[in-house]
Motif scaffolding. Structure first.
Motif, PDB file in Angstrom:
ATOM      1  N   ALA A  11       9.744  -3.685 -23.474  1.00 61.23           N
ATOM      2  CA  ALA A  11      10.386  -4.915 -23.003  1.00 61.23           C
ATOM      3  C   ALA A  11      11.567  -4.592 -22.093  1.00 61.23           C
ATOM      4  N   SER A  12      12.271  -3.509 -22.362  1.00 59.63           N
ATOM      5  CA  SER A  12      13.453  -3.188 -21.561  1.00 59.63           C
ATOM      6  C   SER A  12      13.105  -2.422 -20.284  1.00 59.63           C
ATOM      7  N   ALA A  13      12.180  -1.467 -20.370  1.00 57.92           N
ATOM      8  CA  ALA A  13      11.850  -0.635 -19.210  1.00 57.92           C
ATOM      9  C   ALA A  13      10.642  -1.146 -18.424  1.00 57.92           C
ATOM     10  N   GLY A  14       9.791  -1.927 -19.085  1.00 58.76           N
ATOM     11  CA  GLY A  14       8.625  -2.484 -18.407  1.00 58.76           C
ATOM     12  C   GLY A  14       7.444  -1.542 -18.276  1.00 58.76           C
ATOM     13  N   GLY A  15       7.567  -0.326 -18.781  1.00 59.78           N
ATOM     14  CA  GLY A  15       6.478   0.643 -18.663  1.00 59.78           C
ATOM     15  C   GLY A  15       5.714   0.812 -19.954  1.00 59.78           C
ATOM     16  N   PRO A  16       4.625   1.583 -19.921  1.00 50.90           N
ATOM     17  CA  PRO A  16       3.818   1.813 -21.122  1.00 50.90           C
ATOM     18  C   PRO A  16       4.594   2.606 -22.169  1.00 50.90           C
ATOM     19  N   VAL A  17       4.220   2.416 -23.425  1.00 55.77           N
ATOM     20  CA  VAL A  17       4.865   3.141 -24.522  1.00 55.77           C
ATOM     21  C   VAL A  17       3.814   4.020 -25.200  1.00 55.77           C
ATOM     22  N   PRO A  18       3.862   5.337 -24.947  1.00 52.62           N
ATOM     23  CA  PRO A  18       2.885   6.242 -25.557  1.00 52.62           C
ATOM     24  C   PRO A  18       3.277   6.641 -26.979  1.00 52.62           C
ATOM     25  N   ASP A  19       2.298   7.188 -27.701  1.00 52.76           N
ATOM     26  CA  ASP A  19       2.506   7.757 -29.048  1.00 52.76           C
ATOM     27  C   ASP A  19       3.046   6.759 -30.059  1.00 52.76           C
ATOM     28  N   GLY A  32      -4.218 -10.262 -50.699  1.00 47.59           N
ATOM     29  CA  GLY A  32      -3.313  -9.289 -50.081  1.00 47.59           C
ATOM     30  C   GLY A  32      -3.928  -8.749 -48.800  1.00 47.59           C
ATOM     31  N   HIS A  33      -3.107  -8.446 -47.847  1.00 48.38           N
ATOM     32  CA  HIS A  33      -3.572  -7.944 -46.561  1.00 48.38           C
ATOM     33  C   HIS A  33      -4.143  -6.534 -46.726  1.00 48.38           C
ATOM     34  N   SER A  34      -5.123  -6.182 -45.890  1.00 49.07           N
ATOM     35  CA  SER A  34      -5.706  -4.852 -45.998  1.00 49.07           C
ATOM     36  C   SER A  34      -5.726  -4.162 -44.637  1.00 49.07           C
ATOM     37  N   LEU A  35      -5.323  -2.905 -44.655  1.00 52.64           N
ATOM     38  CA  LEU A  35      -5.336  -2.086 -43.458  1.00 52.64           C
ATOM     39  C   LEU A  35      -6.783  -1.784 -43.094  1.00 52.64           C
ATOM     40  N   ARG A  36      -7.170  -2.060 -41.848  1.00 57.69           N
ATOM     41  CA  ARG A  36      -8.548  -1.839 -41.401  1.00 57.69           C
ATOM     42  C   ARG A  36      -8.669  -0.591 -40.534  1.00 57.69           C
ATOM     43  N   GLN A  37      -7.716  -0.375 -39.634  1.00 59.79           N
ATOM     44  CA  GLN A  37      -7.754   0.793 -38.749  1.00 59.79           C
ATOM     45  C   GLN A  37      -6.340   1.132 -38.285  1.00 59.79           C
ATOM     46  N   THR A  38      -6.159   2.378 -37.916  1.00 55.92           N
ATOM     47  CA  THR A  38      -4.904   2.816 -37.309  1.00 55.92           C
ATOM     48  C   THR A  38      -5.240   3.681 -36.091  1.00 55.92           C
ATOM     49  N   GLN A  39      -4.559   3.441 -34.990  1.00 59.62           N
ATOM     50  CA  GLN A  39      -4.751   4.212 -33.764  1.00 59.62           C
ATOM     51  C   GLN A  39      -3.380   4.536 -33.176  1.00 59.62           C
ATOM     52  N   LYS A  40      -3.347   5.533 -32.303  1.00 60.64           N
ATOM     53  CA  LYS A  40      -2.119   5.858 -31.560  1.00 60.64           C
ATOM     54  C   LYS A  40      -2.326   5.511 -30.099  1.00 60.64           C
ATOM     55  N   THR A  41      -1.273   4.999 -29.468  1.00 68.18           N
ATOM     56  CA  THR A  41      -1.375   4.692 -28.046  1.00 68.18           C
ATOM     57  C   THR A  41      -1.425   5.985 -27.237  1.00 68.18           C
ATOM     58  N   ASP A  42      -2.141   5.908 -26.117  1.00 70.04           N
ATOM     59  CA  ASP A  42      -2.256   7.051 -25.213  1.00 70.04           C
ATOM     60  C   ASP A  42      -1.090   7.048 -24.216  1.00 70.04           C
ATOM     61  N   ALA A  43      -1.169   7.883 -23.215  1.00 69.83           N
ATOM     62  CA  ALA A  43      -0.095   7.990 -22.216  1.00 69.83           C
ATOM     63  C   ALA A  43       0.114   6.697 -21.441  1.00 69.83           C
ATOM     64  N   HIS A  44      -0.903   5.821 -21.424  1.00 70.25           N
ATOM     65  CA  HIS A  44      -0.819   4.535 -20.725  1.00 70.25           C
ATOM     66  C   HIS A  44      -0.417   3.393 -21.666  1.00 70.25           C
ATOM     67  N   GLY A  45      -0.063   3.728 -22.911  1.00 73.42           N
ATOM     68  CA  GLY A  45       0.351   2.722 -23.875  1.00 73.42           C
ATOM     69  C   GLY A  45      -0.805   1.947 -24.479  1.00 73.42           C
ATOM     70  N   ARG A  46      -2.029   2.463 -24.357  1.00 75.57           N
ATOM     71  CA  ARG A  46      -3.213   1.746 -24.832  1.00 75.57           C
ATOM     72  C   ARG A  46      -3.785   2.380 -26.092  1.00 75.57           C
ATOM     73  N   ALA A  47      -4.293   1.522 -26.963  1.00 75.78           N
ATOM     74  CA  ALA A  47      -4.992   1.962 -28.173  1.00 75.78           C
ATOM     75  C   ALA A  47      -6.270   1.139 -28.297  1.00 75.78           C
ATOM     76  N   LYS A  48      -7.384   1.813 -28.608  1.00 73.41           N
ATOM     77  CA  LYS A  48      -8.671   1.137 -28.757  1.00 73.41           C
ATOM     78  C   LYS A  48      -9.043   1.033 -30.222  1.00 73.41           C
ATOM     79  N   PHE A  49      -9.572  -0.130 -30.579  1.00 74.28           N
ATOM     80  CA  PHE A  49     -10.038  -0.379 -31.937  1.00 74.28           C
ATOM     81  C   PHE A  49     -11.519  -0.727 -31.928  1.00 74.28           C
ATOM     82  N   ASP A  50     -12.204  -0.316 -32.968  1.00 79.27           N
ATOM     83  CA  ASP A  50     -13.610  -0.649 -33.154  1.00 79.27           C
ATOM     84  C   ASP A  50     -13.707  -2.128 -33.490  1.00 79.27           C
ATOM     85  N   ALA A  51     -14.589  -2.838 -32.811  1.00 80.40           N
ATOM     86  CA  ALA A  51     -14.757  -4.276 -33.057  1.00 80.40           C
ATOM     87  C   ALA A  51     -16.129  -4.573 -33.634  1.00 80.40           C
TER      88      ALA A  51
END
Length: 75
Positions: A11-19, A32-51
């Protein structure tokens, strides 16, 4: 049958946030809520989840994400 992608941007820098650890939860206020998946963002700030259909169960469940990096937490 596919994937969906999230992109984290500073929000402050406007760029992607990796890791950033991004957790996908199924919302269930009765059981109760249940964790389904966990991913880490890449160098472009993106994380992919299985749908796959098994991820979303019967389609009546809501989902939410929580992103965590160092001591910062965003829902």
């Amino acid at each position: 049958e596919g994937n969906f992608e999230v992109e984290l941007v500073s929000a402050s820098a406007g760029g992607p946030v990796p890791d950033v650890e991004v957790a996908l939860f199924e919302a269930n206020y009765r059981k109760g809520h249940s964790l389904r998946q966990t991913q880490k963002t890449d160098a472009h700030g993106r994380a992919k989840f299985d749908a796959s259909p098994s991820l979303f169960g019967n389609g009546n469940s809501g989902m939410f994400l929580i992103a965590k990096k160092d001591r910062h937490l965003v829902a």
